[in-house]
Design a protein around this motif. Structure first.
Motif, PDB file in Angstrom:
ATOM      1  N   GLU A 295      -0.125  -3.032   7.199  1.00 36.22           N
ATOM      2  CA  GLU A 295       0.228  -3.890   6.127  1.00 36.22           C
ATOM      3  C   GLU A 295       0.197  -5.447   6.304  1.00 36.22           C
ATOM      4  O   GLU A 295       1.393  -6.141   5.652  1.00 36.22           O
ATOM      5  CB  GLU A 295       1.449  -3.286   5.335  1.00 36.22           C
TER       6      GLU A 295
ATOM      7  N   THR B 114      -4.496  -2.184   7.238  1.00 36.73           N
ATOM      8  CA  THR B 114      -4.153  -1.415   6.427  1.00 36.73           C
ATOM      9  C   THR B 114      -2.847  -0.545   6.674  1.00 36.73           C
ATOM     10  O   THR B 114      -1.938  -0.447   6.040  1.00 36.73           O
ATOM     11  CB  THR B 114      -5.131  -0.289   5.770  1.00 36.73           C
TER      12      THR B 114
ATOM     13  N   SER C 109      -1.378  -2.084  -1.240  1.00 37.32           N
ATOM     14  CA  SER C 109      -1.462  -1.437   0.091  1.00 37.32           C
ATOM     15  C   SER C 109      -2.231  -0.002  -0.448  1.00 37.32           C
ATOM     16  O   SER C 109      -3.088   0.636   0.589  1.00 37.32           O
ATOM     17  CB  SER C 109      -0.179  -0.934   0.584  1.00 37.32           C
TER      18      SER C 109
ATOM     19  N   LYS D 287       3.114  -5.304  -3.958  1.00 31.69           N
ATOM     20  CA  LYS D 287       2.707  -5.008  -2.337  1.00 31.69           C
ATOM     21  C   LYS D 287       2.274  -3.518  -2.200  1.00 31.69           C
ATOM     22  O   LYS D 287       1.182  -3.194  -1.366  1.00 31.69           O
ATOM     23  CB  LYS D 287       3.632  -5.346  -1.374  1.00 31.69           C
ATOM     24  N   GLU D 288       2.889  -2.451  -2.821  1.00 28.90           N
ATOM     25  CA  GLU D 288       2.888  -1.204  -2.774  1.00 28.90           C
ATOM     26  C   GLU D 288       1.430  -0.746  -3.446  1.00 28.90           C
ATOM     27  O   GLU D 288       0.637  -0.006  -2.875  1.00 28.90           O
ATOM     28  CB  GLU D 288       3.801  -0.387  -3.345  1.00 28.90           C
TER      29      GLU D 288
END
Length: 794
Positions: free
Chosen positions: A270, A267, A212, A208-209
């Motif tokens: 998230e 963004t 992102s 996920k990081e």
């Protein structure tokens, strides 16, 4: 201390008293500036006066720049300034304006629509190809500064047309477009690399990081593309909405900004999808297409000639019998000027003293010099081939004949074809339909509680974006034009090929078009005991000292060495002593002035020759036909053909007979030619005109399709739609063939583009199509259209 009344709109002091007033709620209200006045007038005109009735605080002050702009425009109301730009015809004034800020045909339509609402405007026509407007108005009801201010208010910047300034505006726009395309292309590649990696899982299962992080990088890369490269779309959409209408940039702007800001939200928080690559690709593709269109328009306008180049900058002004050099455009009525042999006449005038032969081919297209004597009229831009003339100026510089012809051309261009009007209306309805389906889709799915209602609406905007529809015609035209360019045929207007398929009547100029403009001997009548060779040698021995175009007809023959006492008499021919014999050559029709009767055998001669007072022979002269004229006429025999020329009855009839044209008219002025074509059009004929001279410019502009030769005058090229660069008339039938094929491709492309929209719309509205699928579908649809058009290159 004086009490200043506050502005009724914004509340600031109205320091100019009652200079700016507007009737609001039944009372005359004072405003502080023309900006507030304009805003208040717009509110009243649109029936929104209740804003002032129920408002709780003053409105925002209008932009002070409007006042500064109006102050700057006021200078154009000065008569000394208007003298160079404005043409006055009784109560009607006319001007050509350069327009900056035009990006497409919708801009021209918007300017025409808004300006036509202004009281006092008689006619306005915007030439998007040349970024110019021709405006005529009633000078007692409206000032020039008010007209220019009206254009400024909708976001375009007018100025009186000047060639140098016009070119500078194009170069400025050209550089700005290249910067926007370069930035968009560079950033699009970077964002697409990241998007492809994510979509096709090239980076494996992303955390996920990491996902992102990629989104933030895409956001940073996309932002300058959206707000710098795409700025033109938003400006265009804003101008249209400000004028209470819509254009193709309205749905484009909505889709771009909505997709971008939704990506920003996804963004930051998230959550949700990002489509930055779709936004960047969309902007890049649209910018490239606009750039190609911009370049094509410039190529068309580049050939445009500034009429002043045909007039010398200076003139010899006679003041108390002394010559004083002065600017030609500063000459006044009744000024007396001196024009020497070899000089160009600077302005229209009346011959006071002197006699000369004047080359008027600039105006008439004919190569024979015209005799001018005391009392005759001469025209600016024509060339004094012999003798010295003293002239009295009879017209102001802007009313010179060459400028009158140029204005005839502009007025002919002011009439918009029906197809252009229909295209404007269709595009507006198409945009409204797209917006309607997008809003309807969003409303329906939002009421159903679908979280993807927003993306469904975006998908509708993108999927139904008229890229393929927009490419259907331009792509076919571009490849057809590329094919023609290889053949030496240059098209200046993109809709010419479509109009060619409707042409049923051809109108042909003679001199310089069907003929080369070169004198040759077509027949010789020998009534003497001398041989033809000897007579031709005598003729060239005399003519070698003459500068008349007729002399070139004898240039290939030998000469005698013993030639003396050469004489040239204006309008009476040439003479000299050759081998101690007195030889004369003169026009057969001028024999009466020499008290001589031309023998019956020489009656058909153009010029006759005497040796020691005895007629010996006559020469029939004619213009040399281009070698491919007969082939062109044979291949176009199914169309009606008329020969229209400014030359004499005798010369035109001879040429018409040689090439087999039965319908011809001679001694036609530029106005006569224009009237003839207008009569054909009134009888519902579609006319193609072929000409090469400045005198043909007005009729070329009036014709449905205008063709000129690469060797033709620059003004003729300005008026023409098609230029045959290699002067090859045989390419004209090929042009018609390509036009038919192009029309077929356009129909195929339109069928596919409309069919695609009909098929994809239900998928987008139903939510099956996501935004990225819509972008890919839109791209594939465009590619299919382009590939089909490429076949025109074969």
């Amino acid at each position: 201390m004086t009490n200043t009344i506050p502005c009724y709109h914004c509340g600031l002091p109205a320091v100019d008293g009652d200079k700016y007033n507007t009737h609001v709620l039944g009372i005359e209200r004072q405003m502080c500036c023309p900006g507030c006045q304009a805003v208040a007038q717009a509110i009243v005109e649109n029936g929104l006066e209740d804003y002032y009735r129920f408002r709780t605080e003053p409105g925002v002050k209008a932009d002070d720049n409007i006042q500064q702009t109006l102050d700057q425009l006021a200078i154009f109301d000065e008569q000394s300034i208007q003298q160079d730009f404005v043409v006055h015809q009784g109560e009607i004034s006319e001007i050509q304006l350069s327009l900056s800020g035009i990006s497409c045909a919708a801009c021209g339509w918007l300017i025409e629509k808004q300006l036509s609402k202004v009281s006092g405007i008689k006619q306005v026509s915007v030439n998007v190809t040349a970024n110019r407007a021709l405006v005529s108005w009633y000078s007692d009801a409206l000032s020039l500064s008010q007209i220019m201010a009206s254009i400024e208010r909708i976001g375009y910047h007018p100025s009186p047309f000047q060639q140098e300034q016009h070119e500078a505006l194009f170069q400025q726009s050209h550089k700005a477009q290249l910067k926007r395309i370069g930035l968009a292309g560079l950033m699009t590649m970077q964002v697409m690399m990241l998007a492809i990696g994510v979509y096709f899982d090239l980076f494996g299962d992303l955390e996920k990081e990491t996902s992102s992080f990629f989104n933030w990088i895409s956001l940073v890369l996309s932002t300058p593309v959206v707000f710098y490269s795409g700025a033109g779309f938003y400006h265009s959409a804003y101008k249209a909405l400000k004028a209470k209408t819509v254009n193709m940039d309205v749905p484009v702007s909505i889709a771009l900004l909505a997709t971008y800001f939704s990506g920003v939200w996804a963004t930051v928080f998230e959550h949700g999808q990002v489509y930055f690559e779709s936004v960047c690709m969309f902007i890049f593709l649209l910018l490239v297409s606009r750039f190609i269109e911009h370049q094509a328009r410039h190529k068309a306008a580049q050939i445009s000639a500034n009429m002043l180049q045909y007039i010398p900058l200076t003139a010899n002004l006679m003041v108390e019998e002394e010559i004083q050099p002065t600017l030609a455009k500063s000459l006044q009525l009744d000024d007396v000027i001196l024009v020497k042999a070899g000089e160009t006449i600077p302005i229209d005038g009346l011959v006071l003293t002197g006699h000369a032969q004047i080359d008027e081919s600039l105006l008439t297209g004919e190569f024979y010099p015209v005799d001018k004597n005391t009392g005759d009229t001469v025209y600016g831009g024509t060339i004094n081939k012999s003798g010295t003339l003293t002239l009295k100026v009879t017209s102001q510089f802007k009313y010179a004949l060459v400028n009158q012809i140029a204005r005839l051309q502009e007025q002919a261009m002011a009439s918009k074809p029906k197809i252009a009007t229909m295209a404007d209306q269709f595009s507006q309805y198409f945009v409204l339909a797209v917006l309607f389906f997008a809003i309807g889709s969003f409303t329906f799915w939002w009421l159903q509680g679908d979280p993807d209602a927003f993306w469904i609406a975006i998908s509708v905007l993108i999927a139904t974006c008229p890229c393929a529809l927009g490419l259907a015609t331009p792509s076919a035209l571009s490849f057809a034009m590329a094919n023609l360019n290889k053949q030496g045929v240059l098209l200046k207007r993109s809709d010419v090929l479509e109009q060619l398929t409707q042409v049923d009547h051809l109108v042909l100029d003679k001199t310089g078009t069907l003929t080369k403009g070169e004198v040759s001997i077509s027949a010789m009548y020998n009534i003497s005991a001398l041989s033809d060779t000897e007579l031709l040698q005598y003729a060239h021995s005399v003519e070698q000292y003459s500068e008349h175009p007729i002399a070139r007809a004898f240039s290939s023959f030998p000469v005698f060495t013993q030639v003396e006492d050469f004489q040239f008499s204006l309008g009476e021919g040439v003479s000299a002593k050759v081998n101690q014999q007195y030889v004369e050559l003169f026009a057969a029709h001028s024999a009466a002035s020499k008290n001589a009767n031309v023998p019956e055998q020489l009656k058909d001669s153009s010029i006759v020759m005497r040796i020691d007072g005895e007629f010996v022979c006559g020469f029939e002269l004619s213009d040399t036909l281009r070698p491919d004229v007969s082939d062109m006429l044979a291949r176009l025999s199914r169309k009606d053909i008329t020969l229209l020329s400014g030359d004499s009855q005798t010369n035109v009839s001879q040429v018409a007979k040689r090439i087999g044209i039965s319908d011809w008219l001679a001694e036609q002025s530029p106005q006569d030619k224009l009237a003839f074509v207008q009569r054909l059009q009134e009888n519902e004929h579609r006319v193609l005109m072929i000409g090469d001279g400045i005198n043909d410019a007005p009729v070329l502009a009036q014709a449905d399709v205008a063709v000129t030769l690469g060797a033709g005058a620059d003004l003729a090229k300005t008026s023409a739609d098609v230029i045959l660069l290699k002067n090859a008339l045989s390419k004209l039938p090929y042009l018609f063939q390509i036009a038919i094929r192009c029309k077929q491709k356009i129909r195929q492309n339109m069928a596919w583009a409309l069919g695609y929209n009909v098929l994809v719309l239900p998928l987008a509205v139903s939510g099956v199509l996501t935004p990225w699928m819509a972008v890919i579908g839109m791209s594939l649809s465009s590619i299919i259209v382009v590939v089909n058009s490429v076949r025109l290159l074969k």
